[in-house]
Design a protein around this motif. Structure first.
Motif, PDB file in Angstrom:
ATOM      1  N   PRO A  72      -5.522   2.652 -13.906  1.00  0.00           N
ATOM      2  CA  PRO A  72      -4.439   3.239 -14.695  1.00  0.00           C
ATOM      3  C   PRO A  72      -3.766   4.366 -13.933  1.00  0.00           C
ATOM      4  N   LEU A  73      -2.467   4.481 -14.083  1.00  0.00           N
ATOM      5  CA  LEU A  73      -1.754   5.579 -13.455  1.00  0.00           C
ATOM      6  C   LEU A  73      -2.107   6.883 -14.162  1.00  0.00           C
ATOM      7  N   ALA A  74      -2.263   7.938 -13.389  1.00  0.00           N
ATOM      8  CA  ALA A  74      -2.627   9.224 -13.989  1.00  0.00           C
ATOM      9  C   ALA A  74      -1.485   9.738 -14.858  1.00  0.00           C
ATOM     10  N   ASP A  75      -1.805  10.205 -16.064  1.00  0.00           N
ATOM     11  CA  ASP A  75      -0.810  10.723 -16.985  1.00  0.00           C
ATOM     12  C   ASP A  75      -0.658  12.239 -16.879  1.00  0.00           C
ATOM     13  N   SER A  76      -1.461  12.882 -16.058  1.00  0.00           N
ATOM     14  CA  SER A  76      -1.389  14.330 -15.940  1.00  0.00           C
ATOM     15  C   SER A  76      -1.722  14.723 -14.513  1.00  0.00           C
ATOM     16  N   GLY A 123     -11.220   9.650  -4.184  1.00  0.00           N
ATOM     17  CA  GLY A 123     -10.950   8.671  -3.138  1.00  0.00           C
ATOM     18  C   GLY A 123     -10.153   7.506  -3.664  1.00  0.00           C
ATOM     19  N   ALA A 124     -10.494   7.036  -4.884  1.00  0.00           N
ATOM     20  CA  ALA A 124      -9.774   5.920  -5.480  1.00  0.00           C
ATOM     21  C   ALA A 124      -8.323   6.288  -5.748  1.00  0.00           C
ATOM     22  N   GLU A 125      -8.096   7.508  -6.256  1.00  0.00           N
ATOM     23  CA  GLU A 125      -6.735   7.934  -6.555  1.00  0.00           C
ATOM     24  C   GLU A 125      -5.938   8.100  -5.262  1.00  0.00           C
ATOM     25  N   SER A 126      -6.598   8.561  -4.190  1.00  0.00           N
ATOM     26  CA  SER A 126      -5.917   8.701  -2.915  1.00  0.00           C
ATOM     27  C   SER A 126      -5.486   7.333  -2.392  1.00  0.00           C
ATOM     28  N   ALA A 127      -6.370   6.353  -2.509  1.00  0.00           N
ATOM     29  CA  ALA A 127      -6.026   5.001  -2.075  1.00  0.00           C
ATOM     30  C   ALA A 127      -4.909   4.433  -2.941  1.00  0.00           C
ATOM     31  N   GLU A 128      -4.965   4.724  -4.248  1.00  0.00           N
ATOM     32  CA  GLU A 128      -3.922   4.246  -5.153  1.00  0.00           C
ATOM     33  C   GLU A 128      -2.571   4.852  -4.797  1.00  0.00           C
ATOM     34  N   ALA A 129      -2.573   6.169  -4.521  1.00  0.00           N
ATOM     35  CA  ALA A 129      -1.322   6.840  -4.170  1.00  0.00           C
ATOM     36  C   ALA A 129      -0.718   6.247  -2.898  1.00  0.00           C
ATOM     37  N   ALA A 130      -1.581   5.934  -1.918  1.00  0.00           N
ATOM     38  CA  ALA A 130      -1.097   5.339  -0.675  1.00  0.00           C
ATOM     39  C   ALA A 130      -0.504   3.959  -0.929  1.00  0.00           C
ATOM     40  N   PHE A 131      -1.151   3.211  -1.814  1.00  0.00           N
ATOM     41  CA  PHE A 131      -0.656   1.871  -2.133  1.00  0.00           C
ATOM     42  C   PHE A 131       0.693   1.948  -2.847  1.00  0.00           C
ATOM     43  N   ILE A 132       0.808   2.868  -3.821  1.00  0.00           N
ATOM     44  CA  ILE A 132       2.067   3.025  -4.549  1.00  0.00           C
ATOM     45  C   ILE A 132       3.184   3.427  -3.588  1.00  0.00           C
ATOM     46  N   ARG A 133       2.877   4.355  -2.664  1.00  0.00           N
ATOM     47  CA  ARG A 133       3.884   4.779  -1.692  1.00  0.00           C
ATOM     48  C   ARG A 133       4.334   3.593  -0.834  1.00  0.00           C
ATOM     49  N   GLU A 134       3.393   2.753  -0.438  1.00  0.00           N
ATOM     50  CA  GLU A 134       3.734   1.583   0.376  1.00  0.00           C
ATOM     51  C   GLU A 134       4.663   0.636  -0.386  1.00  0.00           C
TER      52      GLU A 134
END
Length: 455
Positions: A92-96, A107-118
């Motif tokens: 789930p995307l962070a709401d806050s 670590g999971a959120e960092s990987a998610e952020a990198a994926f979203i940026r890509e």
């Protein structure tokens, strides 16, 4: 703009479609100028909003456009080839802005952020190659490379501001875009689930030994003509739970008695699967050579599959068509068990179709509520649509060519010049004598003669 729209409408009513198309192009060009003016004079209220949603192994990028402070609508895009990040897609995307509870989540959120940026950068790089980037870009979900933005800003001729944490009205725009992204993705997943359920129902009924539903391949054939004229056959392909337009094929049917659908079906199936057989023999020969130079213990080299046929062949027609198709497959030495005819029901009503089998099985009427029949009807209707569009284009071309060829005093070069000048036979027919006489190589007397022959 209003005057041009009225002019285009008047041309369309008079069936002057070429003139209407020319005016339409003027309207499009003027709209582009007006939009560019709005971007340059009201930059604070001209923005594109990018929102992203992820669920069920799929990604949605939703683009919302605001011009002059007015929300002009959304369009959802669904990037392909995101399977390598499947472990992230259901996060789930962070709401806050609250920090993660532990290092693993961080670590999971960092990987998610990198994926979203890509994903966002790939979308921006593709979309704005053909669209002007507005002065403001509101992005939800993650940061993007500033150099990429500057590249498109330079192309647009002004600086582009990227907003990641909008406030007031811009925050409302982003919230709407995020909400619409989630709705579009939910709709896509629901439709995909329904389509996969249809594939599963068909496989359970006709192909119970099919293991990989996504790889299940269905080819469907249809014949179309007008009173025997311009006969064409179509072959459409269903695979990966959806139609595959890039793999569709049309076949011009020649050297048959006009209107003989059986002969047309024989010809298209022979042409289609003779080619498959040739490719299969070549592949087997190459495999045999490879095995000769490979150790007998190398099981991987010996297990290369050679695909000859689709898993299922559908033919639009009843017993007559299926018998012709059966004969073709027997002559080619192919399995007739995968051949199924779709016979229309009483009154040609959808839901009353009967399946006819080439291997002697009794016909089956599935009923209008059958998920398998829904899929079969979808594929059959697509084959029919594809065949009709091809047939109509072929017929129009043949009629245009034949009518021009009947004109006295008009040879190949003059025909070519007439078509180049007026675009089509309709354009030639609608041309005045003066317009015909303006074509290179046509005298006034010949123009009058052509006009009389066409009227």
């Amino acid at each position: 703009m209003g005057e041009l729209e009225q002019k285009m409408h008047d041309f369309a009513v008079e069936l002057k479609f070429e003139q209407a198309a020319a005016v339409r192009n003027q309207i499009s060009a003027l709209a582009g100028v007006l939009q560019q003016q709005a971007v340059e004079t009201d930059s604070d209220n001209n923005a594109d909003i990018l929102a992203i949603a992820m669920q069920g192994g799929r990604v949605c990028v939703n683009l919302a456009m605001v011009r002059g402070g007015r929300h002009l609508g959304d369009k959802a895009y669904f990037p392909e080839h995101t399977e390598n990040a499947s472990a992230l897609l259901d996060l789930p995307l962070a709401d806050s802005d609250m920090p993660p509870a532990d290092s693993e989540l961080a670590g999971a959120e960092s990987a998610e952020a990198a994926f979203i940026r890509e994903i966002l950068e790939a979308f921006i790089g593709q979309y704005y190659l053909n669209h002007t980037m507005p002065p403001t870009l509101i992005v939800g979900g993650g940061n993007v490379n500033r150099q990429l933005i500057d590249l498109f800003a330079q192309q647009a001729g002004y600086r582009v501001s990227v907003v990641y944490q909008p406030r007031s009205q811009k925050r409302i725009w982003l919230s709407m875009a995020e909400h619409n992204a989630r709705l579009a993705l939910a709709q896509l997943l629901a439709e995909q689930g329904s389509q996969q359920a249809r594939t599963r129902a068909l496989a359970q009924m006709l192909l119970p030994e099919c293991g990989d539903l996504a790889a299940l391949r269905i080819e469907c054939f249809d014949i179309s003509h007008t009173m025997g004229e311009a006969t064409q056959a179509s072959c459409v392909v269903y695979c990966q739970h959806k139609m595959q337009p890039a793999q569709y094929r049309r076949y011009n049917i020649t050297d048959i008695t006009p209107g003989d659908d059986y002969a047309a079906m024989r010809q298209v199936l022979t042409r289609r699967y003779e080619k498959h057989m040739t490719q299969a023999v070549r592949a087997r020969d190459e495999l045999a050579v490879a095995q000769e130079v490979t150790s007998s213990d190398d099981k991987a080299a010996q297990a290369v599959p050679v695909r000859i046929l689709p898993d299922l062949i559908l033919v639009d027609g009843g017993k007559g068509q299926i018998e012709v198709a059966r004969q073709v497959l027997v002559e080619l030495g192919l399995d007739i068990g995968i051949l199924v005819g779709v016979a229309k029901g009483e009154g040609r009503k959808i839901g009353l179709e009967t399946l006819v089998f080439a291997d002697g099985r009794s016909p089956v009427a599935l009923g209008k509520d059958s998920a398998a029949l829904m899929l079969i009807a979808q594929i059959r209707d697509e084959a029919h649509r594809f065949a009709i569009t091809g047939m109509r284009a072929k017929r129009a071309k043949a009629r245009q060519s034949s009518q021009l060829e009947t004109l006295e005093g008009v040879g190949a070069k003059r025909r070519q010049r007439l078509l180049a000048r007026f675009g089509s036979m309709r354009g030639v027919r609608e041309a005045s004598i003066d317009e015909l006489a303006s074509v290179e190589g046509l005298s006034r007397a010949l123009a009058e003669q052509i006009y009389r022959q066409l009227h």
